[in-house]
Design an enzyme around this catalytic site. Sequence first.
Site, PDB file in Angstrom:
ATOM      1  N   LYS A  86      32.095  32.569  74.095  1.00  0.00           N
ATOM      2  CA  LYS A  86      31.127  32.443  75.275  1.00  0.00           C
ATOM      3  C   LYS A  86      29.808  32.136  74.641  1.00  0.00           C
ATOM      4  O   LYS A  86      29.831  32.133  73.275  1.00  0.00           O
ATOM      5  CB  LYS A  86      30.827  33.866  75.844  1.00  0.00           C
ATOM      6  CG  LYS A  86      32.266  33.876  76.773  1.00  0.00           C
ATOM      7  CD  LYS A  86      31.827  35.412  77.570  1.00  0.00           C
ATOM      8  CE  LYS A  86      33.277  35.816  78.450  1.00  0.00           C
ATOM      9  NZ  LYS A  86      32.888  36.962  79.461  1.00  0.00           N
ATOM     10  N   HIS A 129      36.137  35.372  76.121  1.00  0.00           N
ATOM     11  CA  HIS A 129      36.949  35.390  77.288  1.00  0.00           C
ATOM     12  C   HIS A 129      38.413  35.223  76.944  1.00  0.00           C
ATOM     13  O   HIS A 129      38.561  34.204  76.085  1.00  0.00           O
ATOM     14  CB  HIS A 129      36.595  34.342  78.492  1.00  0.00           C
ATOM     15  CG  HIS A 129      37.533  34.156  79.603  1.00  0.00           C
ATOM     16  ND1 HIS A 129      37.579  35.033  80.585  1.00  0.00           N
ATOM     17  CD2 HIS A 129      38.657  33.501  79.620  1.00  0.00           C
ATOM     18  CE1 HIS A 129      38.696  34.682  81.275  1.00  0.00           C
ATOM     19  NE2 HIS A 129      39.136  33.658  80.901  1.00  0.00           N
ATOM     20  N   GLU A 147      44.088  28.374  83.389  1.00  0.00           N
ATOM     21  CA  GLU A 147      42.800  28.153  82.600  1.00  0.00           C
ATOM     22  C   GLU A 147      43.167  27.210  81.606  1.00  0.00           C
ATOM     23  O   GLU A 147      42.165  26.371  81.460  1.00  0.00           O
ATOM     24  CB  GLU A 147      42.333  29.557  82.166  1.00  0.00           C
ATOM     25  CG  GLU A 147      41.953  30.499  83.127  1.00  0.00           C
ATOM     26  CD  GLU A 147      41.585  32.024  82.583  1.00  0.00           C
ATOM     27  OE1 GLU A 147      42.047  32.170  81.292  1.00  0.00           O
ATOM     28  OE2 GLU A 147      41.267  32.789  83.412  1.00  0.00           O
ATOM     29  N   TYR A 154      35.903  31.004  87.294  1.00  0.00           N
ATOM     30  CA  TYR A 154      35.452  32.600  87.665  1.00  0.00           C
ATOM     31  C   TYR A 154      35.872  32.737  89.314  1.00  0.00           C
ATOM     32  O   TYR A 154      35.163  33.669  89.986  1.00  0.00           O
ATOM     33  CB  TYR A 154      34.110  32.940  87.299  1.00  0.00           C
ATOM     34  CG  TYR A 154      34.136  33.305  85.913  1.00  0.00           C
ATOM     35  CD1 TYR A 154      34.928  34.061  85.210  1.00  0.00           C
ATOM     36  CD2 TYR A 154      32.911  32.498  85.172  1.00  0.00           C
ATOM     37  CE1 TYR A 154      34.865  34.411  83.942  1.00  0.00           C
ATOM     38  CE2 TYR A 154      32.979  33.045  83.713  1.00  0.00           C
ATOM     39  CZ  TYR A 154      33.614  33.868  82.996  1.00  0.00           C
ATOM     40  OH  TYR A 154      33.849  34.270  81.692  1.00  0.00           O
ATOM     41  N   ASN A 204      29.823  39.375  76.396  1.00  0.00           N
ATOM     42  CA  ASN A 204      30.876  40.152  75.455  1.00  0.00           C
ATOM     43  C   ASN A 204      31.361  39.095  74.744  1.00  0.00           C
ATOM     44  O   ASN A 204      32.868  39.628  74.699  1.00  0.00           O
ATOM     45  CB  ASN A 204      31.471  40.895  76.751  1.00  0.00           C
ATOM     46  CG  ASN A 204      32.402  40.162  77.575  1.00  0.00           C
ATOM     47  OD1 ASN A 204      32.121  39.017  77.621  1.00  0.00           O
ATOM     48  ND2 ASN A 204      32.982  41.091  78.557  1.00  0.00           N
TER      49      ASN A 204
HETATM   50  P1  CMP Z   1      35.587  37.739  81.450  1.00  0.00           P
HETATM   51  O1  CMP Z   1      36.882  38.367  80.770  1.00  0.00           O
HETATM   52  O2  CMP Z   1      35.118  36.565  81.015  1.00  0.00           O
HETATM   53  O3  CMP Z   1      35.691  37.559  82.959  1.00  0.00           O
HETATM   54  C1  CMP Z   1      34.963  37.902  83.850  1.00  0.00           C
HETATM   55  C2  CMP Z   1      33.675  38.402  83.440  1.00  0.00           C
HETATM   56  O4  CMP Z   1      32.815  39.179  84.211  1.00  0.00           O
HETATM   57  C3  CMP Z   1      33.831  39.313  82.318  1.00  0.00           C
HETATM   58  O5  CMP Z   1      34.501  38.984  81.082  1.00  0.00           O
HETATM   59  C4  CMP Z   1      32.536  40.085  82.154  1.00  0.00           C
HETATM   60  O6  CMP Z   1      31.801  39.548  81.260  1.00  0.00           O
HETATM   61  C5  CMP Z   1      32.094  39.769  83.309  1.00  0.00           C
HETATM   62  N1  CMP Z   1      31.506  41.030  84.335  1.00  0.00           N
HETATM   63  C6  CMP Z   1      32.308  42.243  84.596  1.00  0.00           C
HETATM   64  N2  CMP Z   1      31.430  43.090  85.077  1.00  0.00           N
HETATM   65  C7  CMP Z   1      30.245  42.476  85.283  1.00  0.00           C
HETATM   66  C8  CMP Z   1      29.205  43.091  85.474  1.00  0.00           C
HETATM   67  N3  CMP Z   1      28.910  44.350  86.098  1.00  0.00           N
HETATM   68  N4  CMP Z   1      27.968  42.207  85.273  1.00  0.00           N
HETATM   69  C9  CMP Z   1      27.952  41.189  84.660  1.00  0.00           C
HETATM   70  N5  CMP Z   1      29.141  40.540  84.064  1.00  0.00           N
HETATM   71  C10 CMP Z   1      30.153  41.328  84.429  1.00  0.00           C
END
Ligand code: CMP
Length: 143
Positions: free
Chosen positions: A9, A115, A126, A49, A112
């Site tokens: 990311k 993905h 995807e 998403y 984080n």
């Molecule tokens: P990802 O695996 O990319 O898929 C969905 C993403 O939503 C997840 O990683 C998180 O980074 C994001 N996400 C989940 N919960 C929250 C939240 N409460 N606030 C912001 N982002 C979120």
Amino acid sequence: MEKTFLMVKPDGVQRNLVGEIVNHFERKGFKLVGAKLMQISEELASEHYGEHKERPFFGELVDFITSGPVFAMVWEGENVIKIAREMMGKTNPLEAAPGTIRGDFGVTVGKNVIHGSDSPASAEREINLFFDQKELVAYSKQD
Ligand code: CMP
């Protein structure tokens, strides 16, 4: 052979973690069969998403994933979908175990670092969303 979609990311690219992350999956024994550094458009972000459209953090999610370059990858190997998820660690870095990518490098649930597809159906979806079949390579039979 099973394939999965993984993506460093914007926070991971910005923090120069691409090499470290690629290295992690290479050392595990998986094969990188497609990769590109790219800027995600709002359209692609909304599509990717789509399942989170109704969530309160959807806008934040799209803003973040389009905020800078990402490194999109396709990895191949036995059980790569599940094993890559284990190696990434839990979505929330607060819950991700040390030794996992998010456990070692992630700080917040939004930023984080990485993905990864969570099932064979999402891996297929995807991969096709981000890559043309022509952009994926095949390795010779040797390990
Ligand atoms: P990802 O695996 O990319 O898929 C969905 C993403 O939503 C997840 O990683 C998180 O980074 C994001 N996400 C989940 N919960 C929250 C939240 N409460 N606030 C912001 N982002 C979120």
